[in-house]
Scaffold this active site. Structure first.
Site, mmCIF file in Angstrom:
data_model
loop_
_atom_site.group_PDB
_atom_site.id
_atom_site.type_symbol
_atom_site.label_atom_id
_atom_site.label_comp_id
_atom_site.label_asym_id
_atom_site.label_seq_id
_atom_site.Cartn_x
_atom_site.Cartn_y
_atom_site.Cartn_z
ATOM 1 N N ARG A 1 4.494 12.111 7.080
ATOM 2 C CA ARG A 1 3.081 12.043 7.467
ATOM 3 C C ARG A 1 2.854 11.136 8.673
ATOM 4 O O ARG A 1 3.292 9.997 8.700
ATOM 5 C CB ARG A 1 2.258 11.542 6.288
ATOM 6 C CG ARG A 1 0.773 11.512 6.507
ATOM 7 C CD ARG A 1 0.119 12.835 6.230
ATOM 8 N NE ARG A 1 0.155 13.145 4.815
ATOM 9 C CZ ARG A 1 -0.455 14.201 4.271
ATOM 10 N NH1 ARG A 1 -1.117 15.044 5.041
ATOM 11 N NH2 ARG A 1 -0.385 14.426 2.985
ATOM 12 N N HIS B 1 12.853 12.443 1.194
ATOM 13 C CA HIS B 1 12.478 11.047 1.414
ATOM 14 C C HIS B 1 13.659 10.107 1.232
ATOM 15 O O HIS B 1 13.573 8.921 1.533
ATOM 16 C CB HIS B 1 11.343 10.692 0.443
ATOM 17 C CG HIS B 1 10.714 9.362 0.667
ATOM 18 N ND1 HIS B 1 10.871 8.297 -0.200
ATOM 19 C CD2 HIS B 1 9.927 8.904 1.674
ATOM 20 C CE1 HIS B 1 10.200 7.260 0.250
ATOM 21 N NE2 HIS B 1 9.622 7.582 1.388
ATOM 22 N N ARG C 1 3.753 -3.731 -5.297
ATOM 23 C CA ARG C 1 3.029 -4.205 -4.119
ATOM 24 C C ARG C 1 1.655 -3.567 -3.987
ATOM 25 O O ARG C 1 0.664 -4.223 -3.716
ATOM 26 C CB ARG C 1 3.829 -3.916 -2.849
ATOM 27 C CG ARG C 1 3.169 -4.456 -1.588
ATOM 28 C CD ARG C 1 3.715 -3.793 -0.337
ATOM 29 N NE ARG C 1 3.138 -2.487 -0.118
ATOM 30 C CZ ARG C 1 3.820 -1.407 0.242
ATOM 31 N NH1 ARG C 1 5.120 -1.469 0.398
ATOM 32 N NH2 ARG C 1 3.218 -0.251 0.428
ATOM 33 N N HIS D 1 8.883 -3.679 0.493
ATOM 34 C CA HIS D 1 9.126 -2.234 0.496
ATOM 35 C C HIS D 1 10.311 -1.821 -0.367
ATOM 36 O O HIS D 1 10.500 -0.637 -0.630
ATOM 37 C CB HIS D 1 9.361 -1.787 1.950
ATOM 38 C CG HIS D 1 9.350 -0.307 2.152
ATOM 39 N ND1 HIS D 1 10.504 0.423 2.380
ATOM 40 C CD2 HIS D 1 8.336 0.587 2.154
ATOM 41 C CE1 HIS D 1 10.191 1.693 2.531
ATOM 42 N NE2 HIS D 1 8.881 1.826 2.399
#
Length: 705
Positions: free
Chosen positions: A416, A446, A575, A603
């Protein structure tokens, strides 16, 4: 590729909001925590400016993706409800109630704290009315030389329909009056996107860094655009369009063409938000709103600067005294010998690296670059979801292909907002002779994997990197991510099988060590949870610790509820948004949820199951979300090296003990700063500062050996 598995049901009589938080509202809570970082006066001033810009950028993406999707559902009369029991209409209503309050806080932070602070430190954001004669001469010269020739005023009248307004572009609405006829008209002037938002002014006795906004420069010099006309009103406005537009892949012969078509459709997509200043008259606001077919509830009246994402350029000013102290990643100790090839290092034992504390360049980039240059390497395979504009990986892969190596790269065209870049990368690689594939129909790829096949004597040996983050050196300096290098035969065999699935027609379901979505990942995670439940039921200590970006998958959450009810201690570091409701008596009293933010974006995805004293550690690309487990190709790998496992333990334990820039999620959905709740949470300090300090200490210790 999806498999069904028995669901571990929590013993709960209630459903919906009694069990789950809403994803969209929880995401807004996450962005509120980002805003709190901007409000925190302990941070350096320009870093607070950066957090304010990140808050704005996050909100833009939320409207494009999430609000846009909800509006599409409403238009299609979708009646299905989320796991917390809300309809699309109900979610939109709650979003419209919450967002203005957050934007109002953003503006208070700017006007009452950050803007005065910048002025105090010699950084001035000036309005046109505040400029003296010398400043105006400078600004007018810039206007006539750099701006005027590229402006295109577009009138709106019976012969000229309202112009198309592209997504996130900034426009000036200008109201004009003819001096003799008195006829009034409306003109749109688009701010050029290839010019800086902040026009630098010469320094003076008040400040060294002085700026005026581009819209102020244009507004202050409109006469040459409309000679002879009376200018009544000039205001900035901005639109946000729906980016939740996906083309049908089922009948696609050429995925590249499908993605290009999707980008064109997105450009023309429906407006989901109109932002106008509070100084704009109602007549002009209504004219723009009606022309763009924007509902009143989707019109946001902003009491301050529109599009604070542009503050990011101010945050990059060369003012070190107003920034975090520069962090230079250290070379991972195992890769510190520049004369040793990376393959010999990996053969000596698995290597775990932690970015940005340890250098991405000296580890991941080095692995791929050496593979491209090493004559013994026969083949390289890699997945590219997002990478930098000038990617060293792309150049290395092209060189490897030109040298005759077999190079296969899966480029995810549907990443995206990076689609156009990835299309260009794919075309470059194909022209160089690289085998480029676009993954499995209907799924985003991914996973973060790279492998090199090397001729060593009379055998081929394969080396693999499994990561939690993208092959992007820019974000590797900003995001915390984990990478594992290994040549373990069983794990390598799984990675080879997965690449065969991605590039060919393999339908392997027999991964020995790798957890692969959507094939076996959810089942394997559920099995690990079941094992902890069995240990708890047998009276043994049982614990689950996991770190991820988001938590939303209903089956995983219900399994965690069941584990909590069995007595399993569960610590979660999440997170972003979290749909699990922790700390509810009889349901989730054994579950703690902590969110950590800071100078780096947390992350990494790390999972630990205590397994009766023989802990299982896993890292990889997937969060516990439906999209990751059902609609993306993901890979999560076990970490089996004892030293690497201790490092993951340290990360997880420090995360749960952090007291600065950490928030605790309560059963009512309230996020409370852990600093204000130290009775229940030991004061472990700031996670990222602690890890930076320990990384430096570890490097010094290694050098002394």
């Amino acid at each position: 590729m999806q498999t069904d598995s028995p669901l571990i049901e929590a013993d709960a009589s209630q459903e919906g909001s009694a069990l789950f938080f809403n994803r969209e509202l929880s995401w807004l809570d996450f962005n509120e925590r980002v805003l709190e970082l901007a409000e925190d006066e302990r941070h350096p001033l320009l870093e607070r400016v950066r957090f304010l810009a990140i808050f704005a950028s996050n909100l833009d993406e939320f409207f494009m993706k999430r609000v846009g999707g909800l509006q599409r559902q409403r238009a299609a009369r979708v009646t299905s409800r989320t796991i917390d029991g809300l309809s699309p209409d109900e979610q939109l209503t709650l979003i419209h109630q919450k967002v203005p309050k957050l934007v109002a806080r953003q503006m208070r932070c700017w006007f009452e704290s950050i803007h005065p602070g910048l002025k105090q430190h010699g950084i001035r954001i000036c309005r046109w009315a505040e400029l003296d004669d010398a400043d105006r001469v400078h600004a007018r010269q810039f206007f006539h030389e750099q701006v005027f020739p590229i402006l295109t005023p577009l009138a709106v009248d019976p012969g000229h329909p309202f112009p198309f307004i592209s997504n996130l572009s900034k426009s000036l609405g200008v109201s004009l009056e003819h001096p003799t006829t008195g006829e009034q008209s409306f003109v749109r002037v688009k701010l050029p996107e290839n010019l800086p938002r902040w026009v630098r002014l010469p320094p003076n006795h008040e400040a060294d860094d002085r700026f005026v906004s581009l819209e102020n420069v244009i507004s202050g010099n409109l006469e040459p655009l409309f000679p002879g006309m009376k200018i009544l009103e000039t205001h900035l406005f901005r639109v946000t369009r729906n980016a939740d537009v996906e083309a049908d892949e089922e009948d696609a012969d050429d995925l590249l063409s499908v993605v290009e078509q999707e980008l064109r459709q997105r450009r023309m997509a429906r407006v989901v938000r109109l932002e106008t200043p509070d100084t704009m008259g109602e007549e002009m606001r209504d004219k723009i709103r009606r022309a763009l077919h924007v509902a009143e509830e989707d019109t946001y009246v902003i009491e301050g600067p529109i599009d604070m994402d542009d503050l990011m350029s101010l945050a990059d000013l060369e003012r070190p005294e107003l920034l975090f102290e520069t962090w230079k990643p250290t070379v991972p100790p195992r890769f510190s010998d520049e004369d040793a090839d990376v393959f010999s290092v990996i053969r000596a034992g698995d290597v775990l690296v932690h970015h940005p504390y340890e250098s991405f360049t000296a580890s991941v980039e080095r692995f791929v670059l050496e593979a491209a240059e090493d004559p013994a390497v026969l083949a390289i395979k890699m997945t590219l979801y997002r990478t930098s504009r000038e990617s060293a990986f792309v150049e290395a892969l092209i060189r490897a292909a030109e040298e005759g190596k077999q190079v296969a790269v899966l480029v995810e065209l549907k990443a995206r907002f990076d689609e156009q870049r990835n299309v260009r990368i794919a075309q470059r690689l194909e022209k160089a002779g690289v085998h480029v594939v676009y993954g499995i129909l209907g799924y985003k790829t991914h996973t973060k994997l790279a492998m090199a096949v090397r001729q060593e004597g009379d055998r081929l040996r394969t080396y693999v990197h499994v990561g939690t983050g993208n092959y992007n050196p820019r974000t590797a300096a900003l995001y915390t991510d984990i990478g594992l290098f290994t040549c373990d035969d069983a794990l390598v065999g799984d990675v080879i099988e997965l690449f065969h699935t991605l590039t060919g027609r393999s339908a392997s379901r027999t991964y020995r060590k790798l957890l692969v979505a959507p094939t076996n990942m959810r089942d394997r995670f559920l099995e690990h949870i079941r094992i902890e439940i069995d240990h708890a039921n047998a009276g043994k200590p049982a614990r689950i610790t996991a770190k991820m970006n988001q938590l939303q998958d209903e089956k995983i959450i219900r399994a965690l509820y069941g584990a909590s009810q069995a007595g399993v201690k569960i610590d979660l570091v999440v997170r972003g948004f979290c749909c699990l409701r922790p700390g509810v008596p009889g349901l989730s009293e054994n579950i703690r949820v902590v969110s950590i933010l800071g100078r780096f974006l947390e992350h990494s995805r790390v999972f630990r199951f205590d397994n009766d004293g023989d802990p299982v550690h896993l890292i990889g690309s997937a969060d516990w979300m439906v999209r990751n487990l059902d609609y993306r190709v993901e890979a999560v790998a076990p970490v089996e090296d004892a030293t690497a496992k201790r490092r993951l333990d340290e990360l997880l334990d420090l995360s749960m003990d952090a007291s600065e820039h950490a928030w605790h999620l309560g059963p009512d959905g309230t996020w409370t700063s852990v600093e204000n709740d130290t009775d229940d949470h030991p004061a472990g300090g700031e996670l990222q500062e602690t890890l930076m300090r320990r990384t430096v200490e570890g490097q010094r210790t290694h050098r002394r050996r």
